[in-house]
Design a protein around this motif. Structure first.
Motif, PDB file in Angstrom:
ATOM      1  N   LEU A  60       4.363   8.337 -35.521  1.00  0.00           N
ATOM      2  CA  LEU A  60       4.827   9.373 -34.580  1.00  0.00           C
ATOM      3  C   LEU A  60       4.778   8.854 -33.148  1.00  0.00           C
ATOM      4  CD1 LEU A  60       5.573  12.459 -34.162  1.00  0.00           C
ATOM      5  CD2 LEU A  60       3.146  12.796 -33.722  1.00  0.00           C
ATOM      6  N   ARG A  61       3.660   8.207 -32.814  1.00  0.00           N
ATOM      7  CA  ARG A  61       3.471   7.745 -31.441  1.00  0.00           C
ATOM      8  C   ARG A  61       4.333   6.534 -31.110  1.00  0.00           C
ATOM      9  NH1 ARG A  61      -2.020   6.098 -30.117  1.00  0.00           N
ATOM     10  NH2 ARG A  61      -1.071   5.750 -28.089  1.00  0.00           N
ATOM     11  N   ARG A  62       4.453   5.591 -32.076  1.00  0.00           N
ATOM     12  CA  ARG A  62       5.104   4.302 -31.791  1.00  0.00           C
ATOM     13  C   ARG A  62       6.604   4.307 -32.103  1.00  0.00           C
ATOM     14  NH1 ARG A  62       1.359   1.399 -28.843  1.00  0.00           N
ATOM     15  NH2 ARG A  62      -0.677   1.594 -29.816  1.00  0.00           N
ATOM     16  N   ILE A  63       7.034   5.201 -33.002  1.00  0.00           N
ATOM     17  CA  ILE A  63       8.459   5.175 -33.378  1.00  0.00           C
ATOM     18  C   ILE A  63       9.160   6.475 -32.975  1.00  0.00           C
ATOM     19  CG2 ILE A  63      10.102   4.984 -35.294  1.00  0.00           C
ATOM     20  CD1 ILE A  63       7.917   3.436 -36.828  1.00  0.00           C
ATOM     21  N   THR A  64       8.615   7.594 -33.497  1.00  0.00           N
ATOM     22  CA  THR A  64       9.336   8.869 -33.335  1.00  0.00           C
ATOM     23  C   THR A  64       9.473   9.272 -31.864  1.00  0.00           C
ATOM     24  OG1 THR A  64       8.441   9.548 -35.470  1.00  0.00           O
ATOM     25  CG2 THR A  64       9.409  11.274 -34.096  1.00  0.00           C
ATOM     26  N   LEU A  65       8.338   9.384 -31.190  1.00  0.00           N
ATOM     27  CA  LEU A  65       8.391   9.894 -29.815  1.00  0.00           C
ATOM     28  C   LEU A  65       9.181   8.983 -28.868  1.00  0.00           C
ATOM     29  CD1 LEU A  65       4.859  11.510 -29.334  1.00  0.00           C
ATOM     30  CD2 LEU A  65       7.042  12.604 -29.823  1.00  0.00           C
ATOM     31  N   PRO A  66       8.978   7.658 -28.907  1.00  0.00           N
ATOM     32  CA  PRO A  66       9.773   6.819 -27.991  1.00  0.00           C
ATOM     33  C   PRO A  66      11.275   6.913 -28.250  1.00  0.00           C
ATOM     34  CG  PRO A  66       7.912   5.578 -28.880  1.00  0.00           C
ATOM     35  CD  PRO A  66       7.964   6.863 -29.628  1.00  0.00           C
ATOM     36  N   LEU A  67      11.647   6.968 -29.529  1.00  0.00           N
ATOM     37  CA  LEU A  67      13.077   6.983 -29.839  1.00  0.00           C
ATOM     38  C   LEU A  67      13.691   8.381 -29.694  1.00  0.00           C
ATOM     39  CD1 LEU A  67      13.200   4.512 -32.868  1.00  0.00           C
ATOM     40  CD2 LEU A  67      13.595   4.069 -30.447  1.00  0.00           C
ATOM     41  N   ALA A  68      12.847   9.406 -29.584  1.00  0.00           N
ATOM     42  CA  ALA A  68      13.376  10.769 -29.397  1.00  0.00           C
ATOM     43  C   ALA A  68      13.458  11.134 -27.914  1.00  0.00           C
ATOM     44  CB  ALA A  68      12.476  11.766 -30.124  1.00  0.00           C
ATOM     45  N   LEU A 117      13.105   1.862 -40.243  1.00  0.00           N
ATOM     46  CA  LEU A 117      12.013   1.644 -39.291  1.00  0.00           C
ATOM     47  C   LEU A 117      10.698   2.189 -39.830  1.00  0.00           C
ATOM     48  CD1 LEU A 117      13.579   2.476 -35.815  1.00  0.00           C
ATOM     49  CD2 LEU A 117      12.717   0.287 -36.609  1.00  0.00           C
ATOM     50  N   TYR A 118      10.780   3.397 -40.401  1.00  0.00           N
ATOM     51  CA  TYR A 118       9.563   4.001 -40.953  1.00  0.00           C
ATOM     52  C   TYR A 118       9.088   3.209 -42.174  1.00  0.00           C
ATOM     53  CZ  TYR A 118      10.436   7.972 -37.884  1.00  0.00           C
ATOM     54  OH  TYR A 118      10.633   8.764 -36.789  1.00  0.00           O
ATOM     55  N   GLU A 119      10.059   2.732 -42.992  1.00  0.00           N
ATOM     56  CA  GLU A 119       9.691   1.962 -44.186  1.00  0.00           C
ATOM     57  C   GLU A 119       8.975   0.666 -43.779  1.00  0.00           C
ATOM     58  OE1 GLU A 119      13.673   3.667 -46.402  1.00  0.00           O
ATOM     59  OE2 GLU A 119      13.445   1.496 -46.130  1.00  0.00           O
ATOM     60  N   ALA A 120       9.510   0.014 -42.755  1.00  0.00           N
ATOM     61  CA  ALA A 120       8.899  -1.225 -42.273  1.00  0.00           C
ATOM     62  C   ALA A 120       7.510  -0.949 -41.701  1.00  0.00           C
ATOM     63  CB  ALA A 120       9.789  -1.866 -41.208  1.00  0.00           C
ATOM     64  N   ALA A 121       7.386   0.165 -41.019  1.00  0.00           N
ATOM     65  CA  ALA A 121       6.094   0.517 -40.422  1.00  0.00           C
ATOM     66  C   ALA A 121       5.043   0.761 -41.497  1.00  0.00           C
ATOM     67  CB  ALA A 121       6.257   1.763 -39.556  1.00  0.00           C
ATOM     68  N   VAL A 122       5.444   1.432 -42.559  1.00  0.00           N
ATOM     69  CA  VAL A 122       4.508   1.694 -43.658  1.00  0.00           C
ATOM     70  C   VAL A 122       4.039   0.375 -44.270  1.00  0.00           C
ATOM     71  CG1 VAL A 122       4.317   2.653 -45.990  1.00  0.00           C
ATOM     72  CG2 VAL A 122       5.375   3.989 -44.167  1.00  0.00           C
ATOM     73  N   LEU A 123       5.007  -0.556 -44.438  1.00  0.00           N
ATOM     74  CA  LEU A 123       4.655  -1.859 -45.001  1.00  0.00           C
ATOM     75  C   LEU A 123       3.670  -2.596 -44.094  1.00  0.00           C
ATOM     76  CD1 LEU A 123       8.114  -3.115 -46.338  1.00  0.00           C
ATOM     77  CD2 LEU A 123       6.120  -2.392 -47.671  1.00  0.00           C
ATOM     78  N   TRP A 142       0.366   9.121 -37.929  1.00  0.00           N
ATOM     79  CA  TRP A 142       0.130   9.402 -36.502  1.00  0.00           C
ATOM     80  C   TRP A 142       0.663   8.255 -35.634  1.00  0.00           C
ATOM     81  CZ3 TRP A 142      -0.351  12.762 -32.982  1.00  0.00           C
ATOM     82  CH2 TRP A 142      -0.947  12.486 -31.751  1.00  0.00           C
ATOM     83  N   GLN A 143       0.409   7.000 -36.094  1.00  0.00           N
ATOM     84  CA  GLN A 143       0.918   5.839 -35.343  1.00  0.00           C
ATOM     85  C   GLN A 143       2.443   5.804 -35.371  1.00  0.00           C
ATOM     86  OE1 GLN A 143      -1.372   2.909 -37.529  1.00  0.00           O
ATOM     87  NE2 GLN A 143      -2.635   2.438 -35.719  1.00  0.00           N
TER      88      GLN A 143
END
Lengths: 315, 441
Positions: free
Chosen positions: A227-235, A212-218, A224-225
């Motif tokens: 963290l907000r869009r992937i990490t926090l919602p899924l945690a 997910l993070y790899e796709a987001a970087v691409l 920061w995005q």
């Protein structure tokens, strides 16, 4: 792969060996083992939690005062007396502040620390082991340790602040001003609770696929995005559990205010009042009533947190 | 498949054993009152908030009586909770345990402890133990004092001398003037130690100061004797609060408990005097190089009163037998042994370090105190012995009221609030008197 957060139920394939609807499967023999295995735990819960809870509910409507026998039904008198008691009202405000400060700080710090520990680095496991130490210490011991820090006559903090010329003379941190006292006490509890919050949130973060993070970087996503869009919602499941344990701990705080600030109104909590009413005044009926109110408040706040924060996450 | 069946059977058996264990655990342990009269071949549990005597001493007791002693050291607060919880639930907790002087009224009214006159000659003991009166309630002796504890003024003579004070004060006015002189001459920035933390130590400090001002706290029916501004209790509270407001007491003391102040302020020479100190502290704390920087500098002072020496308030620790004790007669034998004059002197160090009981300093028996003093094992021994015999008085001559804990909480939270400035002295006294009036009516 699908990723999402929702509160609905997952539609699973029936487990192997289970008959599909409309088909008559082989008749299963009654198995005693599962029941026997859960019975000890059930008995423990019934004997040590449900029965005392039931007794507490019933007795809170009775006058159970060792110095004023016999036990007699008094309806809502215990509750009326509690709300008329200035010390209890003061402790209610204090406890509210403990909850707000404690839950907010331990959750924010827990998220920060969990995110920091999310990726492997040298010495990470040692750091996690050290991190757990405050959580493993008894509250009374922590109170004693922090007494040496907050002490207004010989405390470490005053010594550091004066030697660095940040203050000109020793300050009184505990007992003088209510908010400062509560903040100082709650910081000690946050120091104790945050390791568990961190571990709970970290456990959630460990489940997030790195793809997910790899796709987001691409896609050009900044940290920061991410963290907000992937990490926090899924945690969110881990954050919700961390917040619930913080609510329970702060609503029932006892050791830290008692050791650091004695029985003074500036820091006394509701559970301390329960102790004073029950075991000093021997008025168990009023003690039961206050315990019941604390339990109800804990339930309501915990359910509120779950409703507000928890989301089921699927990968 | 056989292995699988075997495994399931073992699991099932294990689960059933657990069920049985849980059921036994839940149902077991109940012991009603009316324990056994056996005094040999039994094991008794002694629960006190102190370290036990040396094992050799306990072994000698076991050898001579056939009673084995299991010692449980629990902190004071937890111990009081356990006593209350066990007595309320009518459950066995210990055969002999703590009876604090302040709980005597409560314990006596609730009949939670056996009357000690059923087991020991308490009338004979009264002549030997001046503080036994603090343990009487409704005509019964609830516990036997095992140490002598009373409040006494201590002064750092070196600091007093340094401030030009050659004659020690004998009245409260002289004492206050001397403290101000020590401050004004910059010998000590804060010369007086008053533990203003909201805890029991603040209440007892006020009781002692009230006695020095020539008054009492409650009358025989529990009515407050400190409500008017000219009463000794009111003046004592005003004197204490003025002391912190005028800079005689360290500002940080609003959160310092009694023992904490003794260890970190008095024993370190930060303050010059503690008005209501523990008896025995000169020998056990201030003269011990490991814990003190003022060795040989601190001495006891007869309580500075209004017109001369005032009384010393008693706050001894006692031991009694709960109603749910399994072996009350054996417990009584233990108490008799534990409080004997010879053992008390030995525990306090009269016969060398091998027989010392850690944390035990002052015998409750005059004979024990005399032996200790004669052997020169107690610093200020003669003075303490005289105070114990002639000057130590109970805080409540009629016995502590059954509602004492609630009253004491009102005292220390109100005086603490007055010291912080969140409440005036008048409001604090009003709150304390209101609590006493409500509880005694």
């Amino acid at each position: 792969m699908t990723v999402g957060t929702h509160s609905g139920r997952r539609h699973d394939v029936p487990p192997a060996g289970t008959a599909a609807p409309g088909r008559a499967g082989p008749r299963r023999r009654f198995d005693l083992l599962p029941y026997a295995l859960v019975t000890p735990l059930t008995l423990f819960i019934v004997a040590l939690a449900l029965v005392p809870a039931g007794v507490t509910i019933v007795q809170s409507f009775f006058r159970v005062d060792e110095l004023d026998p016999p036990t007699r039904f008094t309806g809502l008198d215990n509750f009326r007396q509690l709300f008329a008691d200035g010390a209890v009202r003061s402790s209610l405000v204090n406890t509210g502040l403990y909850v707000v400060i404690g839950v907010l700080l331990s959750t924010v710090l827990g998220i920060v620390m969990a995110v920091t520990l999310q990726r492997p680095f040298r010495g990470r496991s040692i750091l996690i082991a050290v991190l757990i130490l405050p959580w493993a210490l008894p509250g009374v011991v922590e109170g004693l340790v922090w007494t040496g820090i907050w002490d207004a006559n010989i405390g470490l903090l005053n010594s550091v602040l004066t030697s660095t010329h940040l203050i000109s003379h020793y300050q009184v941190f505990l007992g003088q001003h209510r908010f400062l006292t509560i903040l100082a006490i709650e910081l000690v509890q946050v120091w104790q609770m945050t390791p568990l919050s961190t571990l709970l949130i970290l456990a959630s973060l460990q489940n997030i696929p790195s793809e997910l993070y790899e796709a987001a970087v691409l896609d050009g996503c900044t940290p920061w995005q991410a963290l907000r869009r992937i990490t926090l919602p899924l945690a969110r499941p881990g954050i919700a559990i961390a917040m619930v344990q913080a609510v329970i701990a702060t609503l029932n705080v006892f050791d830290q205010p008692y050791v650091l600030n004695g029985s003074a109104d500036t820091g006394a909590s509701l559970t301390m009042q329960t102790y004073f009413i029950s075991f000093q005044n021997l008025d168990f009926g009023e003690g039961y009533a206050l315990s019941l109110l604390i339990t109800v408040a804990t339930l309501i706040l915990s359910l509120g947190v779950v409703k507000l924060v928890y989301r089921q996450v699927e990968f | 498949m056989t292995a699988f069946r075997y495994s399931r059977s073992v699991h099932l058996a294990g689960a059933l054993v657990l069920v049985g264990a849980v059921a036994t655990g839940c149902g077991g342990g109940k012991t009603g009152s009316g324990g056994s009269d056996k005094t040999t071949g039994v094991t008794i549990t002694v629960a006190l908030a102190t370290e036990p005597p040396p094992q050799a001493s306990i072994d000698a007791f076991t050898k001579s009586t056939g009673i084995t002693v299991k010692w449980t050291n629990t902190d004071w607060d937890s111990l009081q909770t356990k006593i209350a919880a066990a007595a309320t639930a009518k459950t066995y907790f210990a055969d002999a345990t703590d009876v604090d002087w302040s709980r005597v009224g409560q314990l006596g009214k609730l009949n939670w402890f056996y009357p000690m006159e059923n087991y020991l000659d308490t009338k004979a003991l009264a002549a030997e133990m001046p503080q036994l009166t603090s343990f009487s309630s409704n005509g019964h002796v609830v516990g036997i004092p095992y140490d002598a504890s009373f409040l006494v003024t201590t002064v750092n003579k070196k600091l007093f001398t340094k401030a030009g004070i050659s004659t020690m004060p004998t009245t409260i006015d002289e004492y206050t003037a001397d403290l101000k002189q020590i401050k004004s001459k910059n010998v000590a920035q804060y010369p007086l130690n008053i533990p203003f933390a909201a805890a029991e130590g603040l209440s007892t400090y006020w009781y002692q100061t009230t006695a020095a001002f020539g008054g009492t706290i409650l009358d025989g029916s529990g009515k407050p004797q400190f409500a008017t501004p000219d009463s000794p209790g009111y003046r004592a509270a005003q004197w204490m609060v003025d002391a912190i407001k005028q800079g005689l007491v360290p500002p940080g003391n609003i959160n310092v408990a009694d023992s904490q102040g003794q260890q970190t302020l008095m024993a370190k020479g930060v303050v010059a005097s503690t008005f209501a100190d523990y008896s025995g502290n000169v020998g056990s704390l201030y003269s011990v190089p490991a814990s003190s920087t003022v060795v040989d500098q601190v001495a006891y002072l007869s309580t500075p009163g209004v017109g001369g020496a005032g009384p010393n308030m008693s706050n001894p620790d006692g031991i009694g037998i709960p109603r749910q004790a399994k072996y009350p007669a054996a417990a009584a034998k233990f108490i008799d042994w534990f409080t004997s004059a010879q053992n008390q002197a030995d525990f306090a160090g009269a016969s060398g370090p091998d027989k010392v009981m850690p944390g035990y300093f002052l015998p409750s028996r005059l004979a024990g105190m005399a032996e200790l003093t004669q052997k020169g094992k107690l610093i200020g021994g003669q003075q303490l012995a005289d105070l114990l015999k002639n000057s130590a008085k109970p805080v409540f001559p009629e016995g502590a009221p059954s509602w004492y804990p609630e009253f004491s909480k009102s005292v220390y939270t109100s005086l603490h609030a007055a010291a912080t400035g969140s409440m005036s002295v008048d409001d604090a006294i009003h709150a304390m008197a209101g609590t006493a009036n409500k509880l005694s009516s």
